[in-house]
Design a protein around this motif. Structure first.
Motif, PDB file in Angstrom:
ATOM      1  N   TYR A  66       0.815  -1.211   0.000  1.00 16.50           N
ATOM      2  CA  TYR A  66       0.000   0.000   0.000  1.00 16.50           C
ATOM      3  C   TYR A  66       0.856   1.272   0.000  1.00 16.50           C
ATOM      4  N   ARG A  67       2.173   1.120  -0.025  1.00 17.15           N
ATOM      5  CA  ARG A  67       3.068   2.276   0.015  1.00 17.15           C
ATOM      6  C   ARG A  67       3.316   2.781  -1.412  1.00 17.15           C
ATOM      7  N   VAL A  68       3.299   4.114  -1.595  1.00 17.57           N
ATOM      8  CA  VAL A  68       3.591   4.736  -2.891  1.00 17.57           C
ATOM      9  C   VAL A  68       4.622   5.851  -2.683  1.00 17.57           C
ATOM     10  N   ARG A  69       5.201   6.303  -3.782  1.00 17.14           N
ATOM     11  CA  ARG A  69       6.165   7.403  -3.707  1.00 17.14           C
ATOM     12  C   ARG A  69       5.420   8.717  -3.461  1.00 17.14           C
ATOM     13  N   PRO A  70       5.785   9.486  -2.434  1.00 16.91           N
ATOM     14  CA  PRO A  70       5.112  10.758  -2.161  1.00 16.91           C
ATOM     15  C   PRO A  70       5.273  11.756  -3.308  1.00 16.91           C
ATOM     16  N   ASN A  71       4.280  12.602  -3.465  1.00 19.05           N
ATOM     17  CA  ASN A  71       4.281  13.612  -4.512  1.00 19.05           C
ATOM     18  C   ASN A  71       5.132  14.817  -4.139  1.00 19.05           C
ATOM     19  N   CYS A  72       5.490  14.939  -2.860  1.00 18.04           N
ATOM     20  CA  CYS A  72       6.170  16.135  -2.340  1.00 18.04           C
ATOM     21  C   CYS A  72       7.479  15.721  -1.678  1.00 18.04           C
ATOM     22  N   ILE A  73       8.557  16.474  -1.922  1.00 15.72           N
ATOM     23  CA  ILE A  73       9.877  16.099  -1.403  1.00 15.72           C
ATOM     24  C   ILE A  73      10.013  16.325   0.101  1.00 15.72           C
ATOM     25  N   VAL A  74       9.100  17.094   0.706  1.00 12.36           N
ATOM     26  CA  VAL A  74       9.169  17.312   2.162  1.00 12.36           C
ATOM     27  C   VAL A  74       7.982  16.669   2.873  1.00 12.36           C
ATOM     28  N   SER A  75       7.341  15.695   2.241  1.00 11.43           N
ATOM     29  CA  SER A  75       6.130  15.102   2.817  1.00 11.43           C
ATOM     30  C   SER A  75       6.398  14.415   4.155  1.00 11.43           C
ATOM     31  N   ASP A  76       7.630  13.917   4.352  1.00 15.23           N
ATOM     32  CA  ASP A  76       7.940  13.239   5.604  1.00 15.23           C
ATOM     33  C   ASP A  76       8.288  14.210   6.730  1.00 15.23           C
ATOM     34  N   LYS A  77       8.424  15.494   6.393  1.00 16.37           N
ATOM     35  CA  LYS A  77       8.760  16.514   7.399  1.00 16.37           C
ATOM     36  C   LYS A  77       7.601  17.481   7.645  1.00 16.37           C
ATOM     37  N   CYS A  78       6.960  17.900   6.563  1.00 21.05           N
ATOM     38  CA  CYS A  78       5.916  18.926   6.645  1.00 21.05           C
ATOM     39  C   CYS A  78       4.665  18.376   7.330  1.00 21.05           C
ATOM     40  N   GLY A  79       4.047  19.196   8.162  1.00 21.56           N
ATOM     41  CA  GLY A  79       2.832  18.773   8.858  1.00 21.56           C
ATOM     42  C   GLY A  79       1.554  19.094   8.122  1.00 21.56           C
ATOM     43  N   GLY A  80       1.672  19.561   6.871  1.00 16.14           N
ATOM     44  CA  GLY A  80       0.478  19.931   6.121  1.00 16.14           C
ATOM     45  C   GLY A  80      -0.391  18.745   5.754  1.00 16.14           C
ATOM     46  N   CYS A  81       0.211  17.640   5.356  1.00 10.79           N
ATOM     47  CA  CYS A  81      -0.520  16.395   5.090  1.00 10.79           C
ATOM     48  C   CYS A  81       0.356  15.228   5.519  1.00 10.79           C
ATOM     49  N   GLN A  82      -0.257  14.088   5.826  1.00 10.97           N
ATOM     50  CA  GLN A  82       0.465  13.000   6.479  1.00 10.97           C
ATOM     51  C   GLN A  82       0.465  11.687   5.704  1.00 10.97           C
ATOM     52  N   TRP A  83      -0.297  11.605   4.601  1.00 12.00           N
ATOM     53  CA  TRP A  83      -0.511  10.299   3.981  1.00 12.00           C
ATOM     54  C   TRP A  83      -0.090  10.208   2.515  1.00 12.00           C
TER      55      TRP A  83
END
Length: 451
Positions: A66-83
């Motif tokens: 169920y894991r996919v490549r995130p669309n955003c390079i800071v997705s693992d840091k930014c608190g704007g979205c989590q999934w």
């Protein structure tokens, strides 16, 4: 496992209500952000309690299907979205299950049937509003973005994949203009400086944009000159405003907003109703999913046109006015004076004359109305309904209650109270995905009074 920063191998077997992966190690529950069911990860423990701990991913040993490549390079840091690391299909599965489990565990509803979740037509680029905290970096550059999860560390971004793509052209350029103007940025520790947030709002149907600077003062040096330059540069920008917030708190908007150049509001068309939205007006951030929700509601209600409806948390009339065109009479109740005034203005602008708006608390206004509503619509904030509201509903006993919720746990709690002693029965529950890439989910519930 007594010391922090221990490295452990963990199988992620579930997702909690906050959207974090869940695993178990030595009889202790471990919560790990940025993971998904099926992941096998190497985790560093950083917050350990007796029965649970939090961890941070150090290595993905085996990726979940169920894991996919995130669309955003800071997705693992930014608190704007989590999934962003979770596939869209599995996000919907988790949200559907979240509602079912909340109804069973909290509401104690055993044989509950939940309709399949309605997906968002846009899984990226759906947010029509963004408010970015501001700061200066050590090198003197203006940063804007979102706070890293559970911290006040600002993650600087120049674009955001979940906001309307038409807003992306503003962010990087506006930060440079703030640097050139040498405007001071508010420091939440020393309470010094002016600018606190950059707020952008767009009309999904019209493309009109408002730019608002949230400042501790209504006076910003050379702001009018700069605002005129922005209006010339951005064709869809129709107004620049200052919102004054001098409170020593994390509240974003203050009570006073001043128009600098252009319009003080933008136009939006929602469900064939024209609305005027100010920077701080509450309005659903995913316009298309809100319309999907309303379509679903109307399809299930099958209105005759003779009904009397009360919209108990009506805001600016977002749902009240489209419904008013399909019933004999509509009443809106809202605690906010400004929202009620905007609702009245919107009704007049759309020539809707079978609606009345009251400012006040639902528990006070509802029993004093000189009508017996056929339907009461509830759309409370995330914390759900106050006990006084539920007590009033059980006393007034409208034939049908429609509950729109953005928080499954408080929805389940409130439904249990409304249905207590079999006074009401749940007819149907329809989840709607308003917030792709996040754990949040909206749902509509129809509850019928048992005579």
């Amino acid at each position: 496992m007594s010391q922090q920063n221990n490295l452990i191998k963990l199988n992620i077997v579930d997702i909690n209500d906050n959207g974090e992966g869940v695993g178990k190690f030595e009889e202790k529950i471990i919560f790990v952000p940025d993971t998904v069911t099926g992941d096998v990860v190497l985790v560093s423990l950083n917050f350990i309690k007796r029965q649970y701990a939090y961890g941070k991913v150090k290595e993905i040993i085996h990726s979940s299907p169920y894991r996919v490549r995130p669309n955003c390079i800071v997705s693992d840091k930014c608190g704007g979205c989590q999934w962003q690391h979770i596939s869209p299909e599995y996000q919907l599965h988790i949200k559907q299950n979240k509602i079912v489990q909340s109804l069973r565990r909290i509401g104690r509803f055993k044989d509950i049937s939940v309709l399949p979740i309605l997906s968002s037509s846009e899984i990226f680029g759906y947010r029509n509003k963004a408010t970015y905290p501001l700061s200066y970096s050590k090198s003197g550059n203006v940063h804007a973005g979102y706070y890293q999860r559970h911290t006040h560390k600002l993650i600087n971004i120049n674009q955001c994949p979940i906001q309307d793509s038409r807003l992306n052209s503003f962010l990087a350029e506006i930060k440079l203009d703030i640097e050139k103007q040498r405007w001071t940025i508010y420091n939440e520790k020393t309470y010094e400086g002016q600018l606190r947030h950059l707020a952008l709002r767009i009309g999904h149907s019209t493309g009109e944009v408002l730019l608002t600077l949230v400042s501790t003062s209504s006076h910003i040096n050379e702001i009018k000159k700069q605002a005129n330059l922005w209006l010339e540069k951005y064709p869809n920008l129709i107004g620049v405003l200052i919102n004054q917030n001098s409170e020593k708190s994390n509240k974003i908007f203050g009570d006073k907003t001043f128009s600098i150049v252009g319009e003080p509001f933008l136009k939006e068309n929602f469900f064939n109703i024209d609305f005027k939205l100010r920077p701080d007006t509450f309005f659903q951030v995913n316009t298309q999913s809100a319309e999907t929700l309303l379509h679903s509601l109307l399809d299930n209600l099958i209105l005759t046109g003779k009904e009397k409806i009360v919209d108990a948390y009506c805001g600016i009339g977002t749902f009240t006015l489209p419904l008013a065109k399909r019933v004999s009479h509509a009443t809106g109740i809202e605690i906010s004076y400004d929202s009620i005034e905007q609702a009245k203005t919107n009704a007049k602008a759309n020539n809707i004359d079978n609606v009345v708006f009251y400012q006040g608390a639902v528990k006070d206004i509802l029993p004093s109305l000189n009508i017996s509503p056929d339907i009461v619509l509830l759309d409370p904030p995330r914390k759900g309904c106050e006990d006084g509201v539920i007590e009033t509903l059980r006393r007034v006993r409208p034939p049908l209650i429609i509950y729109i919720s953005c928080q499954p746990s408080t929805l389940a709690r409130d439904l249990k109270k409304i249905c207590h002693q079999n006074l009401y029965k749940i007819l149907w529950i329809q989840p709607v995905d308003f917030f792709p890439q996040t754990p949040h989910v909206e749902s509509i519930v129809a509850i019928r009074h048992i005579v």
